[in-house]
Design a protein around this motif. Structure first.
Motif, PDB file in Angstrom:
ATOM      1  N   MET A  59      -7.362   0.269 121.395  1.00 26.91           N
ATOM      2  CA  MET A  59      -7.612   0.578 120.072  1.00 26.91           C
ATOM      3  C   MET A  59      -6.985   0.493 118.868  1.00 26.91           C
ATOM      4  O   MET A  59      -7.329   1.086 117.641  1.00 26.91           O
ATOM      5  CB  MET A  59      -8.750   1.333 119.505  1.00 26.91           C
ATOM      6  N   SER A  60      -5.357  -0.214 119.564  1.00 24.89           N
ATOM      7  CA  SER A  60      -4.277   0.127 118.732  1.00 24.89           C
ATOM      8  C   SER A  60      -4.561  -0.381 117.300  1.00 24.89           C
ATOM      9  O   SER A  60      -5.742  -1.725 116.941  1.00 24.89           O
ATOM     10  CB  SER A  60      -3.516  -0.768 119.513  1.00 24.89           C
ATOM     11  N   VAL A  61      -4.180  -0.829 116.163  1.00 25.81           N
ATOM     12  CA  VAL A  61      -4.534  -0.830 115.032  1.00 25.81           C
ATOM     13  C   VAL A  61      -3.424  -2.393 115.034  1.00 25.81           C
ATOM     14  O   VAL A  61      -2.481  -2.296 114.854  1.00 25.81           O
ATOM     15  CB  VAL A  61      -4.472   0.121 113.542  1.00 25.81           C
ATOM     16  N   THR A  62      -4.160  -3.360 114.698  1.00 24.40           N
ATOM     17  CA  THR A  62      -3.994  -4.983 114.108  1.00 24.40           C
ATOM     18  C   THR A  62      -3.201  -5.184 113.345  1.00 24.40           C
ATOM     19  O   THR A  62      -2.438  -5.862 112.740  1.00 24.40           O
ATOM     20  CB  THR A  62      -4.391  -5.743 115.314  1.00 24.40           C
ATOM     21  N   MET A  63      -4.332  -4.331 112.124  1.00 26.68           N
ATOM     22  CA  MET A  63      -3.583  -5.254 110.893  1.00 26.68           C
ATOM     23  C   MET A  63      -4.399  -3.834 110.142  1.00 26.68           C
ATOM     24  O   MET A  63      -5.773  -3.585 109.979  1.00 26.68           O
ATOM     25  CB  MET A  63      -4.640  -6.201 110.086  1.00 26.68           C
ATOM     26  N   ILE A  64      -3.733  -3.083 108.159  1.00 24.39           N
ATOM     27  CA  ILE A  64      -4.122  -3.183 107.244  1.00 24.39           C
ATOM     28  C   ILE A  64      -4.067  -3.324 106.237  1.00 24.39           C
ATOM     29  O   ILE A  64      -3.118  -4.568 106.088  1.00 24.39           O
ATOM     30  CB  ILE A  64      -2.946  -2.005 107.743  1.00 24.39           C
TER      31      ILE A  64
END
Length: 285
Positions: A128-133
């Motif tokens: 569930m890593s962050v792909t975009m802010i």
């Protein structure tokens, strides 16, 4: 890097695919609210400190930072500024595996009203890593900007969790937001907006509410329906909050970066919050 370069178009294409992803792919996701909130908390901590170091372990190897509709180096964006946050609200979307975060900083020396969509890997088991802010960061020169006034109005509103039996379906919530956003280039779109009474719109710092039961979001809606549309929409929908966050290109106002958030209660529009940023220039119609 220009918003209209090929890489930016690829990014928006990916976001569109995420928004329209099939139920089968969604069901395969291990997205959960606890992890979404943990990442949102980490984001707020980063914005408070002005350093992304503490969030590095949560970021995907393909992580992208977008600010005001442009791919931006974190070190050159608002995330590199230590800000004293006066208000924060986070909405979660377990279907798109994303959050929407409303941030208000009333510090006169560094005022901001920021909307941030955080997107996570939604299709890889155990990841569930962050792909975009993706942030719309409004400040001085943004449309009707006054962070202190905005904060005062936001603190007057009630954004309680809606009981399960009273929640609208996500399709209904998104359709309401889309109908509103279509009013600039569709003469009949307003007929499909589920106008509520009372309803209040916070447009920058300008507020239509007077604390009366007949408050309306209709004052100031477009009468000219031949304007460019609001394109490249990106969504975060939280049924428990009755909310849809829509980021877009506000084409009729200097191709501005724009955030509109809508809250429905009982199928009717109750609150609208907007932020509009015109590339660092004073916004003009």
């Amino acid at each position: 890097m220009s918003f209209f370069n090929s890489y930016a178009w690829v990014i928006f294409g990916v976001l569109s695919q995420l928004t329209l992803s099939s139920p089968t792919r969604q069901a395969a996701s291990e997205c959960n609210a606890t992890a979404l909130m943990a990442a949102a908390d980490a984001y707020v901590a980063v914005q408070t400190a002005g350093k992304i170091d503490t969030m590095q372990s949560l970021l995907s190897t393909s992580f992208t930072y977008m600010e005001n509709n442009k791919e931006t180096a974190v070190a050159k964006g608002v995330l590199s500024k230590a800000l004293k946050i006066d208000h924060r609200r986070t909405n979660t979307d377990l279907v798109l595996c994303a959050t929407y975060n409303e941030i208000i900083v009333s510090d006169a020396a560094n005022p901001y009203v920021i909307g941030t969509q955080i997107r996570h890997n939604n299709f890889a088991k155990g990841d569930m890593s962050v792909t975009m802010i993706d942030s719309i960061a409004s400040t001085t020169n943004s449309w009707l900007f006054d962070a202190k006034k905005t904060l005062g109005h936001v603190l007057e509103e009630k954004w309680d969790i809606i009981p399960v039996e009273k929640r609208d379906k996500r399709e209904v919530i998104q359709a309401a937001g889309d109908a509103y956003m279509d009013m600039w280039n569709n003469a009949t779109a307003s007929n499909y907006v589920p106008w509520g009474t009372p309803c209040t719109r916070l447009e920058g710092s300008a507020y239509t509410g007077k604390g009366k039961p007949d408050d309306s979001c209709k004052p100031g809606i477009p009468s000219n329906h031949s304007q460019p549309g609001n394109t490249h929409r990106r969504y975060v929908i939280d049924e428990a909050m009755g909310s849809v966050s829509i980021f877009c290109v506000w084409e009729h106002m200097m191709m501005a970066a724009d955030s509109h958030e809508f809250r429905l209660e009982g199928g009717k529009l109750r609150f609208v919050h907007t932020m509009t940023v015109c590339g660092g220039q004073p916004c003009k119609l």
